[in-house]
Scaffold this active site. Structure first.
Site, PDB file in Angstrom:
ATOM      1  N   ARG A  17      11.406  -3.464 -14.312  1.00  0.00           N
ATOM      2  CA  ARG A  17      10.821  -4.506 -13.460  1.00  0.00           C
ATOM      3  C   ARG A  17       9.293  -4.559 -13.554  1.00  0.00           C
ATOM      4  O   ARG A  17       8.675  -5.513 -13.114  1.00  0.00           O
ATOM      5  CB  ARG A  17      11.263  -4.297 -12.000  1.00  0.00           C
ATOM      6  CG  ARG A  17      12.710  -4.672 -11.733  1.00  0.00           C
ATOM      7  CD  ARG A  17      13.201  -4.165 -10.392  1.00  0.00           C
ATOM      8  NE  ARG A  17      13.457  -2.718 -10.404  1.00  0.00           N
ATOM      9  CZ  ARG A  17      13.917  -2.030  -9.374  1.00  0.00           C
ATOM     10  NH1 ARG A  17      14.158  -2.649  -8.222  1.00  0.00           N
ATOM     11  NH2 ARG A  17      14.126  -0.723  -9.454  1.00  0.00           N
ATOM     12  N   ASP A 107       8.118   6.974  -7.718  1.00  0.00           N
ATOM     13  CA  ASP A 107       7.379   5.714  -7.579  1.00  0.00           C
ATOM     14  C   ASP A 107       6.944   5.423  -6.148  1.00  0.00           C
ATOM     15  O   ASP A 107       6.733   4.270  -5.779  1.00  0.00           O
ATOM     16  CB  ASP A 107       8.203   4.546  -8.159  1.00  0.00           C
ATOM     17  CG  ASP A 107       9.514   4.304  -7.411  1.00  0.00           C
ATOM     18  OD1 ASP A 107       9.815   5.071  -6.472  1.00  0.00           O
ATOM     19  OD2 ASP A 107      10.236   3.357  -7.766  1.00  0.00           O
ATOM     20  N   ASN A 174      16.415   2.985   2.935  1.00  0.00           N
ATOM     21  CA  ASN A 174      16.300   4.332   2.376  1.00  0.00           C
ATOM     22  C   ASN A 174      14.934   4.498   1.704  1.00  0.00           C
ATOM     23  O   ASN A 174      14.535   3.680   0.886  1.00  0.00           O
ATOM     24  CB  ASN A 174      17.439   4.514   1.366  1.00  0.00           C
ATOM     25  CG  ASN A 174      17.273   5.757   0.525  1.00  0.00           C
ATOM     26  OD1 ASN A 174      16.643   6.727   0.943  1.00  0.00           O
ATOM     27  ND2 ASN A 174      17.866   5.739  -0.670  1.00  0.00           N
ATOM     28  N   ASN A 390     -33.484  16.600 -30.437  1.00  0.00           N
ATOM     29  CA  ASN A 390     -32.655  17.806 -30.379  1.00  0.00           C
ATOM     30  C   ASN A 390     -31.727  17.939 -31.570  1.00  0.00           C
ATOM     31  O   ASN A 390     -31.099  18.954 -31.757  1.00  0.00           O
ATOM     32  CB  ASN A 390     -31.838  17.827 -29.079  1.00  0.00           C
ATOM     33  CG  ASN A 390     -30.959  16.599 -28.937  1.00  0.00           C
ATOM     34  OD1 ASN A 390     -31.278  15.534 -29.442  1.00  0.00           O
ATOM     35  ND2 ASN A 390     -29.854  16.750 -28.236  1.00  0.00           N
ATOM     36  N   SER A 409     -47.285  10.461 -22.296  1.00  0.00           N
ATOM     37  CA  SER A 409     -46.303   9.416 -22.616  1.00  0.00           C
ATOM     38  C   SER A 409     -46.064   9.305 -24.114  1.00  0.00           C
ATOM     39  O   SER A 409     -46.940   9.625 -24.917  1.00  0.00           O
ATOM     40  CB  SER A 409     -46.809   8.067 -22.113  1.00  0.00           C
ATOM     41  OG  SER A 409     -46.902   8.106 -20.716  1.00  0.00           O
TER      42      SER A 409
HETATM   43  C1  UD1 Z   1      15.986   3.565  -4.958  1.00  0.00           C
HETATM   44  C2  UD1 Z   1      17.208   3.828  -4.065  1.00  0.00           C
HETATM   45  C3  UD1 Z   1      17.098   2.950  -2.842  1.00  0.00           C
HETATM   46  C4  UD1 Z   1      15.824   3.211  -2.094  1.00  0.00           C
HETATM   47  C5  UD1 Z   1      14.624   3.072  -3.032  1.00  0.00           C
HETATM   48  C6  UD1 Z   1      13.381   3.576  -2.323  1.00  0.00           C
HETATM   49  C7  UD1 Z   1      19.017   4.410  -5.584  1.00  0.00           C
HETATM   50  C8  UD1 Z   1      20.270   3.981  -6.223  1.00  0.00           C
HETATM   51  N1  UD1 Z   1      18.403   3.539  -4.815  1.00  0.00           N
HETATM   52  O1  UD1 Z   1      16.057   2.237  -5.393  1.00  0.00           O
HETATM   53  O2  UD1 Z   1      18.194   3.198  -1.979  1.00  0.00           O
HETATM   54  O3  UD1 Z   1      15.700   2.323  -1.011  1.00  0.00           O
HETATM   55  O4  UD1 Z   1      14.791   3.835  -4.222  1.00  0.00           O
HETATM   56  O5  UD1 Z   1      12.218   3.298  -3.045  1.00  0.00           O
HETATM   57  O6  UD1 Z   1      18.615   5.541  -5.764  1.00  0.00           O
HETATM   58  N2  UD1 Z   1      15.150   7.120 -11.988  1.00  0.00           N
HETATM   59  C9  UD1 Z   1      15.508   8.111 -12.888  1.00  0.00           C
HETATM   60  N3  UD1 Z   1      16.566   7.909 -13.685  1.00  0.00           N
HETATM   61  C10 UD1 Z   1      17.313   6.785 -13.654  1.00  0.00           C
HETATM   62  C11 UD1 Z   1      16.957   5.769 -12.722  1.00  0.00           C
HETATM   63  C12 UD1 Z   1      15.867   5.980 -11.910  1.00  0.00           C
HETATM   64  O7  UD1 Z   1      14.864   9.176 -12.942  1.00  0.00           O
HETATM   65  O8  UD1 Z   1      18.275   6.691 -14.429  1.00  0.00           O
HETATM   66  C13 UD1 Z   1      13.950   7.328 -11.161  1.00  0.00           C
HETATM   67  C14 UD1 Z   1      12.932   6.232 -11.385  1.00  0.00           C
HETATM   68  O9  UD1 Z   1      12.021   6.616 -12.413  1.00  0.00           O
HETATM   69  C15 UD1 Z   1      12.248   6.105 -10.043  1.00  0.00           C
HETATM   70  C16 UD1 Z   1      13.303   6.575  -9.062  1.00  0.00           C
HETATM   71  O10 UD1 Z   1      14.282   7.235  -9.813  1.00  0.00           O
HETATM   72  O11 UD1 Z   1      11.099   6.929  -9.916  1.00  0.00           O
HETATM   73  C17 UD1 Z   1      13.919   5.407  -8.289  1.00  0.00           C
HETATM   74  O12 UD1 Z   1      14.456   4.497  -9.206  1.00  0.00           O
HETATM   75  P1  UD1 Z   1      14.333   2.940  -8.972  1.00  0.00           P
HETATM   76  O13 UD1 Z   1      15.043   2.263 -10.086  1.00  0.00           O
HETATM   77  O14 UD1 Z   1      12.961   2.558  -8.693  1.00  0.00           O
HETATM   78  O15 UD1 Z   1      15.232   2.783  -7.650  1.00  0.00           O
HETATM   79  P2  UD1 Z   1      15.156   1.623  -6.573  1.00  0.00           P
HETATM   80  O16 UD1 Z   1      15.851   0.448  -7.084  1.00  0.00           O
HETATM   81  O17 UD1 Z   1      13.777   1.448  -6.108  1.00  0.00           O
HETATM   82 CA    CA Z   2      11.813   2.136  -6.764  1.00  0.00          CA
END
Ligand code: UD1
Ligand code: CA
Length: 470
Positions: A17, A107, A174, A390, A409
């Site tokens: 995104r 994030d 969440n 230098n 100067s």
């Molecule tokens: C997630 C939560 C959501 C919450 C929100 C809060 C899930 C399914 N959903 O959604 O309930 O309200 O965060 O900000 O968890 N990541 C990995 N591996 C993956 C996918 C993601 O390490 O395969 C990491 C991403 O790098 C990121 C974090 O997990 O730092 C969250 O992933 P992201 O895709 O941003 O989840 P959200 O859709 O924001």
């Molecule tokens: Ca997120």
């Protein structure tokens, strides 16, 4: 006995995104990668181990920016199969660990260490196997919602795309911060692939834990700002602005004055003393300490430097990796480069560049000079346009100027060279040999004067004209 603590930071997602080639957690906020803030908050809890889950593609770059942080471990998630799979990957780096585990999304950079501490202690007091931290927001779109039954008990977390129309209006979401203990670890395998997205959701763990008869709870926090997750460039800009303001407001409360608090950029690692005034367009970065009652004028950038009390840095100056002692005045347009030490009450004026040099107490270099690899004593006067030569094309050499010296100067000091205590260098000299204390050294040629030269010249020109008859 206090319970053990470990941490997992989820940063293995692709961040599609963001629409960027740069991995999401490496996007910068006030010049520091997003992941840096989360790691900082987590490590302040002093977990015995902290694991960052990274993607196959982004892993190397993330490791690199975090290479300075002690005691971090990394786990590579081969494919971005969702947050549930990411947590499982993180756990594999914690084999045999028993105790509390704090899990955060990579994030959410606004999270404060004190909030994490509070959540941890409430999780421990509540004796939950799993605690999920929620918050309420006027813009719940994109977040997982907390589903509660009629009695108000949380029963599930449901992701945006799985919500019914009515559920979409739920404003409790969440945060992506979870606390769990070892009894939950084996349940991770029970998460099923989400049919809509094809990913394993860590949020499904909540229902799974409840169904297995363990205690799961939701901790509701009030400050929604702090939990803001970054999914898009828009989120990034909004969070950066919140972060910038938070830092500036913090300093306002500690008696720092800002002419325009909307236009200063101060990294969280910077410290500023009370009574200091900061003009607009100032950047303060890295491990920088600014003393009390300083004046920092517009367009100044200070990085990794120590600045004493009562220091005045005038407009458009750059100070990097330097030490500036009390009562110094520098600028406008001064460039203080790495390894420079400006001792008390030194004066560095416009268009003066200092590199890897010590400028003694009360010494002045007010105009248009280059001073590199020099050691300058106290109360020295460096005239306009002085240059320490230098570099001989191969090696750098040192210039030593002892106390009380006067450099006229437009002089060049060809290093290695030493100017003895109290000596004078006449203006326009090129000094190639050491000068003894209290001597005058002059290298320019003697001034010649031809009296009436212009008068003679025009007479001659007149004669020529008449001869040619024109
Ligand atoms: C997630 C939560 C959501 C919450 C929100 C809060 C899930 C399914 N959903 O959604 O309930 O309200 O965060 O900000 O968890 N990541 C990995 N591996 C993956 C996918 C993601 O390490 O395969 C990491 C991403 O790098 C990121 C974090 O997990 O730092 C969250 O992933 P992201 O895709 O941003 O989840 P959200 O859709 O924001
Ligand atoms: Ca997120």
């Amino acid at each position: 006995m206090s319970r053990r603590l470990a941490a997992v930071i989820l940063a293995g997602g692709e961040g599609t995104r963001m629409r960027s080639r740069l991995p999401k957690v490496l996007h910068r906020l006030l010049g520091l990668p997003m992941i840096h803030y989360v790691v900082e908050a987590v490590t302040s809890l002093a977990p015995e181990k902290a694991v960052v889950v990274v993607g196959r593609k982004s892993g190397k770059a993330i490791r690199e920016v975090l290479s300075g942080v002690d005691g971090l471990a990394f786990a590579v998630q081969r494919r971005p199969l969702g947050t549930g799979n990411a947590l499982k990957t993180g756990l594999s780096a914690l084999k045999g660990f028993r105790g509390d585990l704090i899990v955060l999304n990579g994030d959410t950079p606004l999270i404060r260490p004190e909030t994490l501490r509070k959540l941890l202690s409430r999780h421990r007091r509540g004796k939950n196997a799993l605690t999920i931290c929620s918050f309420t927001t006027t813009e719940p779109g994109g977040y997982g919602r907390i589903i509660r039954d009629r009695s108000g008990k949380a029963v599930a977390i449901r992701e945006e795309r799985d919500l019914s129309r009515e559920e979409k209006s739920i404003d409790e979401v969440n945060s992506g911060i979870y606390l769990l203990n070892e009894t939950v670890f084996p349940l991770l395998g029970k998460i099923r692939k989400n049919p809509a997205k094809g990913e394993y959701y860590v949020t499904d763990l909540f229902g799974i834990v409840l169904r297995s008869g363990l205690r799961a709870g939701v901790l509701k926090m009030d400050d929604d700002e702090e939990f803001s997750g970054i999914n898009t460039k828009n989120d990034l800009l909004r969070v950066q602005s919140i972060l910038r303001q938070r830092i500036v407001r913090g300093w306002v409360e500690r008696d720092v004055f800002f002419i325009d608090e909307e236009r200063v950029y101060i990294q969280p690692s910077v410290r500023i003393g009370p009574g200091t005034t900061i003009y607009p367009n100032v950047f303060m970065e890295g491990i920088t300490v600014i003393g009390e009652d300083c004046m920092i004028f517009p367009n100044v950038r200070i990085r990794d430097s120590w600045i004493g009390d009562n220091v005045v840095v005038k407009d458009s100056s750059v100070i990097e990796d330097a030490e500036v002692h009390d009562n110094v005045e520098a600028g406008p347009f001064a460039r203080i480069r790495p390894g420079s030490i400006l001792m008390e009450s030194a004066r560095i004026g416009n268009f003066v560049e200092i590199k890897k040099s010590v400028i003694g107490v009360g010494t002045k270099a007010q105009h248009l000079s280059y001073i590199g690899d020099a050691e300058i004593g106290r109360d020295v006067n460096i005239g306009a346009g002085t240059i320490t030569c230098n570099y001989d094309g191969v090696k750098k050499h040192r210039t030593v100027i002892e106390d009380g010296v006067f450099i006229g100067s437009d002089s060049q000091l060809v290093a290695p060279v030493r100017i003895g205590k109290g000596a004078y260098v006449g203006a326009g000299s090129t000094i190639t040999r050491d000068v003894r204390p209290e001597s005058l050294a002059l290298t320019r040629s003697r001034q010649k004067e031809i009296r009436g030269w212009t008068r003679e010249k025009s007479k001659k020109a007149g004669r020529k004209k008449r001869k040619s008859g024109s």
